[in-house]
Structure formats: C-alpha cells, structure tokens
Design an enzyme around this catalytic site. Structure first.
Site, PDB file in Angstrom:
ATOM      1  N   ASN A   1       1.136 -11.230  -0.090  1.00 41.26           N
ATOM      2  CA  ASN A   1       0.781  -9.975   0.572  1.00 41.26           C
ATOM      3  C   ASN A   1       1.968  -9.558   1.435  1.00 41.26           C
ATOM      4  O   ASN A   1       2.213 -10.147   2.487  1.00 41.26           O
ATOM      5  CB  ASN A   1      -0.472 -10.198   1.435  1.00 41.26           C
ATOM      6  CG  ASN A   1      -0.980  -8.911   2.056  1.00 41.26           C
ATOM      7  OD1 ASN A   1      -0.337  -7.862   1.946  1.00 41.26           O
ATOM      8  ND2 ASN A   1      -2.119  -8.986   2.712  1.00 41.26           N
TER       9      ASN A   1
ATOM     10  N   ARG B   1      -0.595  -8.355  -3.658  1.00 43.09           N
ATOM     11  CA  ARG B   1      -1.534  -7.351  -3.176  1.00 43.09           C
ATOM     12  C   ARG B   1      -0.805  -6.009  -3.108  1.00 43.09           C
ATOM     13  O   ARG B   1       0.277  -5.913  -2.524  1.00 43.09           O
ATOM     14  CB  ARG B   1      -2.013  -7.735  -1.784  1.00 43.09           C
ATOM     15  CG  ARG B   1      -2.982  -6.728  -1.248  1.00 43.09           C
ATOM     16  CD  ARG B   1      -3.421  -7.097   0.123  1.00 43.09           C
ATOM     17  NE  ARG B   1      -4.447  -6.170   0.545  1.00 43.09           N
ATOM     18  CZ  ARG B   1      -4.808  -6.016   1.794  1.00 43.09           C
ATOM     19  NH1 ARG B   1      -4.232  -6.709   2.741  1.00 43.09           N
ATOM     20  NH2 ARG B   1      -5.743  -5.161   2.103  1.00 43.09           N
TER      21      ARG B   1
ATOM     22  N   HIS C   1     -10.069  -2.283   0.501  1.00 45.77           N
ATOM     23  CA  HIS C   1     -10.669  -3.632   0.652  1.00 45.77           C
ATOM     24  C   HIS C   1     -11.301  -4.102  -0.659  1.00 45.77           C
ATOM     25  O   HIS C   1     -12.229  -4.914  -0.655  1.00 45.77           O
ATOM     26  CB  HIS C   1     -11.791  -3.648   1.722  1.00 45.77           C
ATOM     27  CG  HIS C   1     -11.316  -3.525   3.125  1.00 45.77           C
ATOM     28  ND1 HIS C   1     -12.042  -2.858   4.093  1.00 45.77           N
ATOM     29  CD2 HIS C   1     -10.212  -4.001   3.745  1.00 45.77           C
ATOM     30  CE1 HIS C   1     -11.395  -2.918   5.243  1.00 45.77           C
ATOM     31  NE2 HIS C   1     -10.283  -3.595   5.066  1.00 45.77           N
TER      32      HIS C   1
ATOM     33  N   ARG D   1      -9.596   2.905  14.525  1.00 45.11           N
ATOM     34  CA  ARG D   1      -9.786   4.126  13.722  1.00 45.11           C
ATOM     35  C   ARG D   1     -11.150   4.732  14.011  1.00 45.11           C
ATOM     36  O   ARG D   1     -12.123   4.015  14.218  1.00 45.11           O
ATOM     37  CB  ARG D   1      -9.711   3.814  12.227  1.00 45.11           C
ATOM     38  CG  ARG D   1      -8.371   3.324  11.752  1.00 45.11           C
ATOM     39  CD  ARG D   1      -8.389   3.225  10.225  1.00 45.11           C
ATOM     40  NE  ARG D   1      -7.214   2.553   9.728  1.00 45.11           N
ATOM     41  CZ  ARG D   1      -7.245   1.441   8.981  1.00 45.11           C
ATOM     42  NH1 ARG D   1      -8.408   0.891   8.639  1.00 45.11           N
ATOM     43  NH2 ARG D   1      -6.138   0.893   8.558  1.00 45.11           N
TER      44      ARG D   1
ATOM     45  N   GLU E   1      -9.518 -12.904  -0.102  1.00 45.28           N
ATOM     46  CA  GLU E   1      -8.778 -11.975  -0.958  1.00 45.28           C
ATOM     47  C   GLU E   1      -7.640 -12.693  -1.692  1.00 45.28           C
ATOM     48  O   GLU E   1      -7.323 -12.360  -2.835  1.00 45.28           O
ATOM     49  CB  GLU E   1      -8.209 -10.830  -0.101  1.00 45.28           C
ATOM     50  CG  GLU E   1      -9.304  -9.895   0.394  1.00 45.28           C
ATOM     51  CD  GLU E   1      -8.921  -9.121   1.648  1.00 45.28           C
ATOM     52  OE1 GLU E   1      -8.755  -9.753   2.710  1.00 45.28           O
ATOM     53  OE2 GLU E   1      -8.805  -7.894   1.567  1.00 45.28           O
TER      54      GLU E   1
END
Ligand code: ADP
Length: 397
Positions: free
Chosen positions: A7, A88, A177, A236, A379
């Site tokens: 990643n 990723r 996601h 956010r 992940e």
C-alpha cells in the site's frame, strides 16, 4: 508461495510478506515520511519489531529496503521467490470491477484516473513502478478500492445532477473501502453459513463507510464520487446540504481549495468537538461532561443508524450487521449506541459479548432478529489472496 501486499501513499509505503496459501505473515513493515526529513521505517517479523531511522528520499529507496530486509532476515533467499505483488490502488473508476494483472494498459488507465484521486493514484503508480523495477519477474496485481462497488446499479450510482456530467466527467458514485467490505462480507457469509447472505458492513475508521451486500455483491455504499460522502467521519463531513458550500464560500471568501480542506480535514468529529478526530478522545471528554463531544457521539450514531436502516429496507431485510475498522472493532460504546437505536428492527445487543475489542465475535443475543458481529478487517490479506489467485491463473478474484 511468497506474495507481497503493498500500500503506497504519497509519503508512505506499507507491505506485508505472506506465505500463501497458508496466509501466514512472514514480515510486515511501514515506511514513513518518504521524501521528507526524519524518514524512518519499522518492520515486524518473528514477534520482533525493529525501527530504523534512515534517509528515504524516494519510494525506490524504500522498496530497495524492503528487498534488503527480506533477504537479510532470510525471509527469502532470492527476490525471484516473490511470485506476486498485490498493490492497493484507490481509484479504478468504472473500468475495473475486480483486481487485475498490471500491464502497460492498466498503468496508463490508472494514471488517467488520477484526476479522480489526485492524492492517491499517482502515489500508487509510484509504488507499482518501484516494485516492477526491483522484481520484474513477479506478477504485479492492482487491487482497487472501488472495484467491489462496480456491481451497484445506475439507480444507486447516479446523482440527480445534469445527466451529461455522468457521461462527460465521470460524476457518479464509485464507493471506496472495497477490499475491506469484501473481506468482511465474505467472512460474514462464512459465519452465517449462507451464500446469498444479506449483510450490512459498517467500516468505521477515521474514514468510514457502510455497504449493503447481497449474495457477495455490493448493492449500495455510502461513500460517493469521493470518500467524503455518507457518514460523518473523523475530519470529513460526509453528506450535507450541497448548497452550504457556495453559500459559505461567498460568505468567507473561500477558494475551492480552502473549502475542500475544511470539509475534508476540519469537519466531522473534529469540526463539531473542536477537540479531536479520534473517537477515544471524544469518548473520554464526553464522559467528563464535554457537551460538544456528547453531541458528536449522538450525531455519529444517528448517521450510522440512518444508513443501516436505509440498507435494511433496500436489501428487504438483513442477516447480519458487521462492525469493522478502528472504531467498529474497538469502540463498544459506539456499537452499543448504534445497535440500541435499531431495536425496532429486532436487533438485540448482547452487552457482555460487546465488551470485545479487535476480535471476531457475535455481539447480538440468540433471539436477535439480525446477527451482529465484530469482524476485524484485513485488506492486506484480501490483496494477497487476489495476487495469489491471479498468479495461479485463477481470474475469479
Ligand atoms: P483509517 O484506516 O481510516 O485511518 P482506522 O481504521 O485505523 O482508520 O481507525 C482509526 C480510528 O479508530 C481512530 O481515529 C480512533 O477514532 C478509532 N479507535 C481506535 N482505537 C479505538 C478505541 N480503543 N476506542 C475507540 N476508538 C478507537
């Protein structure tokens, strides 16, 4: 077979080396502040954790250190032992509905999608190129955050904006996601022992999204054209009345960059609490009587409840509600507030079982109409599985 999951961010790079198909982690590491002063990396293997402060001017140097550590610590004897590397990639637009083997076409497509993810896709490409140079014989695989949500239908992904915007500018819901929602929903189906399960996955981390999954397919998800949609998050705002933006831009004479920064970095839990984007701080302060933090908790839970209810109706029922990521896995209080708000659906929380942190567990009572689980996400493992399958020539990833 040795497989890496990678990643790469703009100034960071994380990797895990796996033995597959055993899914055993051989080594993992994080490189931070690449291209900045004070760069360093930490690696973990054999239960040991080592931190090294070292100049990391580029991702290429970080990747060279990955190779060096794998070789020096005898995880591998030669780089050729690494048969596959899964990367990723944040944005696959509407081009990719699954992980794919990287070739020149994939690289140029991911580059062209950079306008949709200007902070992420270029960094992902940098990581991919560094690994191609280092281990050219390995199969390189791109695993997209957006791919899992490509099964949404146009009713779910089209915004009620001028139709041409969708065609001309790619303005539509993509969702993010994806690797996490896929991992957790697959695990939930296993736990339920039901293939066509209806599962609502709540990925509640610093970034947060909820996905409605039926029969292994994403039907709808809360993040949108960008990750700043749906739930309220650490910094956010998620869904708001869009007209607030031009109104406040006029009022405070803000540029697009400034307003973008406010809605992405200064809103959510941080914006309301004025204190922190970390739910641990919010929980502590709220307990100590901080009213704005108490408000954050109520607002946060309300939004999660709203989306779960919406997806319950969309799916015409649900077999399971799953919690994952930093808050979902580690905050019994958040789970309790959410699940208590869903009593009308027949959800019954097992308060004792809910005390769990970062561990797979059924947290609903036996007579709950919907099973509720904590399922830690992984992940990296999902990426490693896809890379492994594509190395084997199994395209069904
Ligand atoms: P991301 O990957 O989106 O950066 P994570 O999934 O790692 O985020 O989640 C990070 C968040 O998880 C933290 O900001 C914090 O709010 C929350 N978190 C982590 N541990 C706990 C805990 N023990 N209790 C409550 N919240 C926690």
């Amino acid at each position: 077979m040795k497989i890496l999951a990678v990643n790469a961010g703009s100034s960071s790079l994380k990797f895990q080396a796996y033995e597959m198909p055993e899914e055993k982690i051989l080594m993992s590491g994080t490189f931070e502040k690449i291209g900045e002063s004070n760069s360093f990396y930490t690696i973990k293997f054999n239960g040991e954790k080592i931190k090294k402060e070292i100049d990391l001017p580029t991702h290429k140097v970080a990747v060279e250190m990955v190779a060096k550590e794998l070789l020096d610590n005898k995880i591998i004897n030669s780089l050729n032992e690494i048969k596959g590397i899964g990367h990723r990639v944040v944005h696959g637009g509407d081009k990719y509905s699954s992980s794919v083997i990287i070739d020149n076409d994939v690289i140029s497509t991911v580059e062209s999608l950079s306008q949709l993810a200007p902070l992420h896709n270029p960094a992902n490409i940098t990581g991919i190129n560094a690994f191609i140079n280092m281990i050219p014989d390995a199969v390189q695989v791109a695993c997209f955050d957006t791919a899992f949500h490509q099964t949404m239908d146009e009713v779910a992904y089209t915004y009620p904006l001028p139709y041409e915007w969708r065609e001309k500018y790619g303005i539509r819901k993509y969702g993010f996601h994806g690797m996490s929602h896929r991992f957790v929903s697959e695990r939930a189906s296993e736990l339920l022992q039901k293939e066509n399960a209806k599962v609502i996955v709540c990925h509640l981390g610093n970034g947060a999204s909820i996905t409605a999954v039926e029969n292994g397919k994403s039907i709808d998800t809360t993040m949108g054209f960008t990750p700043n949609a749906g739930l309220m998050m650490g910094t956010r705002c998620g869904d708001i009345d869009a007209s607030i933006l031009p109104f406040m831009m006029d009022k405070l004479n803000l540029s697009t960059k400034e307003i973008d920064n406010i809605i992405n970095k200064e809103s959510g839990m941080l914006g309301i609490s004025g204190l922190s984007n970390d739910s641990r701080d919010i929980e502590k302060a709220s307990e100590a009587g901080n009213e704005r933090c108490f408000l954050v908790q109520k607002m946060y839970a309300r939004r999660v409840i709203e989306y779960i209810s919406k997806y319950y109706v969309l799916l015409k029922g649900a077999d399971a509600i799953c919690f994952t990521a930093g808050i979902g896995e580690n905050s019994p209080l958040t789970r309790e507030k959410v699940l208590n708000g869903l009593e009308v659906l027949g959800v019954k929380l097992d308060v004792e079982a809910n005390k769990v942190r970062a561990e797979e567990k059924l947290i609903s009572t036996v007579d709950s109409k919907i099973k509720c689980y904590v399922i830690p996400t992984n992940e990296e493992l999902m990426i490693a599985r896809d890379a492994y399958n594509l190395v084997l020539g199994n395209n069904n990833v």
